[in-house]
Scaffold this motif. Structure first.
Motif, PDB file in Angstrom:
ATOM      1  N   SER A  21     -47.324  23.419 -10.530  1.00  0.00           N
ATOM      2  CA  SER A  21     -46.840  22.578 -11.411  1.00  0.00           C
ATOM      3  C   SER A  21     -47.740  21.932 -12.314  1.00  0.00           C
ATOM      4  CB  SER A  21     -46.183  21.224 -10.389  1.00  0.00           C
ATOM      5  OG  SER A  21     -45.258  21.738  -9.620  1.00  0.00           O
ATOM      6  N   THR A  22     -49.093  21.697 -11.943  1.00  0.00           N
ATOM      7  CA  THR A  22     -50.233  21.403 -12.831  1.00  0.00           C
ATOM      8  C   THR A  22     -50.307  22.100 -14.012  1.00  0.00           C
ATOM      9  OG1 THR A  22     -51.093  20.329 -10.892  1.00  0.00           O
ATOM     10  CG2 THR A  22     -52.736  20.509 -12.857  1.00  0.00           C
ATOM     11  N   LEU A  23     -50.217  23.615 -13.894  1.00  0.00           N
ATOM     12  CA  LEU A  23     -50.437  24.537 -14.847  1.00  0.00           C
ATOM     13  C   LEU A  23     -49.272  24.720 -15.632  1.00  0.00           C
ATOM     14  CD1 LEU A  23     -52.468  26.949 -12.687  1.00  0.00           C
ATOM     15  CD2 LEU A  23     -53.491  25.268 -14.278  1.00  0.00           C
ATOM     16  N   GLU A  24     -48.213  24.377 -15.054  1.00  0.00           N
ATOM     17  CA  GLU A  24     -46.716  24.839 -16.025  1.00  0.00           C
ATOM     18  C   GLU A  24     -45.781  25.554 -14.985  1.00  0.00           C
ATOM     19  OE1 GLU A  24     -45.805  25.622 -20.493  1.00  0.00           O
ATOM     20  OE2 GLU A  24     -47.821  26.374 -19.950  1.00  0.00           O
ATOM     21  N   GLY A  25     -44.948  24.920 -14.556  1.00  0.00           N
ATOM     22  CA  GLY A  25     -44.535  25.897 -13.432  1.00  0.00           C
ATOM     23  C   GLY A  25     -43.056  25.614 -13.051  1.00  0.00           C
ATOM     24  N   GLU A  26     -42.224  26.305 -13.693  1.00  0.00           N
ATOM     25  CA  GLU A  26     -40.706  26.186 -13.478  1.00  0.00           C
ATOM     26  C   GLU A  26     -40.292  27.252 -12.473  1.00  0.00           C
ATOM     27  OE1 GLU A  26     -41.841  25.506 -16.574  1.00  0.00           O
ATOM     28  OE2 GLU A  26     -40.793  23.830 -17.148  1.00  0.00           O
ATOM     29  N   LEU A  27     -40.979  28.431 -12.737  1.00  0.00           N
ATOM     30  CA  LEU A  27     -40.744  29.389 -11.667  1.00  0.00           C
ATOM     31  C   LEU A  27     -41.349  28.811 -10.408  1.00  0.00           C
ATOM     32  CD1 LEU A  27     -39.796  32.258 -11.067  1.00  0.00           C
ATOM     33  CD2 LEU A  27     -42.408  32.943 -11.420  1.00  0.00           C
ATOM     34  N   GLY A  28     -42.404  28.248 -10.290  1.00  0.00           N
ATOM     35  CA  GLY A  28     -42.709  27.415  -8.976  1.00  0.00           C
ATOM     36  C   GLY A  28     -41.911  26.468  -8.309  1.00  0.00           C
ATOM     37  N   LEU A  29     -41.241  25.563  -9.258  1.00  0.00           N
ATOM     38  CA  LEU A  29     -40.310  24.705  -9.007  1.00  0.00           C
ATOM     39  C   LEU A  29     -39.000  25.201  -8.406  1.00  0.00           C
ATOM     40  CD1 LEU A  29     -40.457  22.096 -11.718  1.00  0.00           C
ATOM     41  CD2 LEU A  29     -41.741  22.255  -9.492  1.00  0.00           C
TER      42      LEU A  29
END
Length: 193
Positions: A21-29
């Motif tokens: 999430s810190t790096l940019e993470g829609e996929l992580g979400l």
């Protein structure tokens, strides 16, 4: 390999979610939402961890802009149009642009940096950024949670038919990239012109 990856997600899921999430993470979400659906994560904790990660990432970009102006102007020469566009958006729309910048393709890191370069109040930015990060995390994780069964079915199909899935993902991803790139260019031209 797949079992190892799943074991890492189950054991270090919140840490991975925070970093992603810190790096940019829609996929992580989306992955967090699926893990909430399967019971491996708690929805409130996942939303808080992802929201805090998104908040921290944008705060870092903001302070890079605030304290490294010369570095930004020198190193990010190719991004000058995006920085100019971000300044125009901030001038025209004010604080709401901070709230929606997570959803603007190709602008998520540029907008906080360009706001940092200005004299925009750091406390105001942090407050809006925090609320925006929580809303972003909640929307994405909850959607993935509610559609978890369908997403798991897609993953299962993709694993069985990877020879179809890989070209499909490349074509669809390329199409989405092209479409978003064109939309962003049109908006930039309208704003500048």
């Amino acid at each position: 390999m797949e079992e190892l990856f799943i074991a890492w997600l189950q054991e270090y899921g919140y840490v991975i979610l925070f970093i992603w999430s810190t790096l940019e993470g829609e996929l992580g979400l989306i992955m967090a939402g699926i893990m909430c659906h399967t019971g491996h994560m708690s929805i409130p904790i996942a939303i808080l961890v992802a929201g805090f990660g998104g908040f921290v990432g944008d705060q870092v970009y903001f302070y890079i802009g605030r304290y490294n102006k010369q570095f930004i102007y020198k190193r990010l020469k190719t991004q000058r149009r995006k920085f100019a566009f971000a300044h125009l958006l901030l001038q025209r729309y004010g604080w709401p642009i901070i709230f929606v910048q997570r959803y603007l393709y190709g602008m998520r890191t540029v907008i906080p940096m360009s706001i940092g370069v200005t004299r925009y109040n750091a406390k105001t930015f942090a407050f809006i950024n925090f609320i925006s990060a929580l809303v972003w995390a909640a929307i994405t994780i909850l959607l993935a949670y509610f559609f978890g069964e369908e997403l798991l079915a897609l993953v299962h199909i993709a694993k069985q038919h990877y020879y179809i899935a890989i070209p499909f993902v490349i074509i669809v991803g390329g199409g989405i990239y092209y479409y978003l790139h064109k939309v962003t260019q049109k908006v930039e031209k309208k704003m500048i012109g």
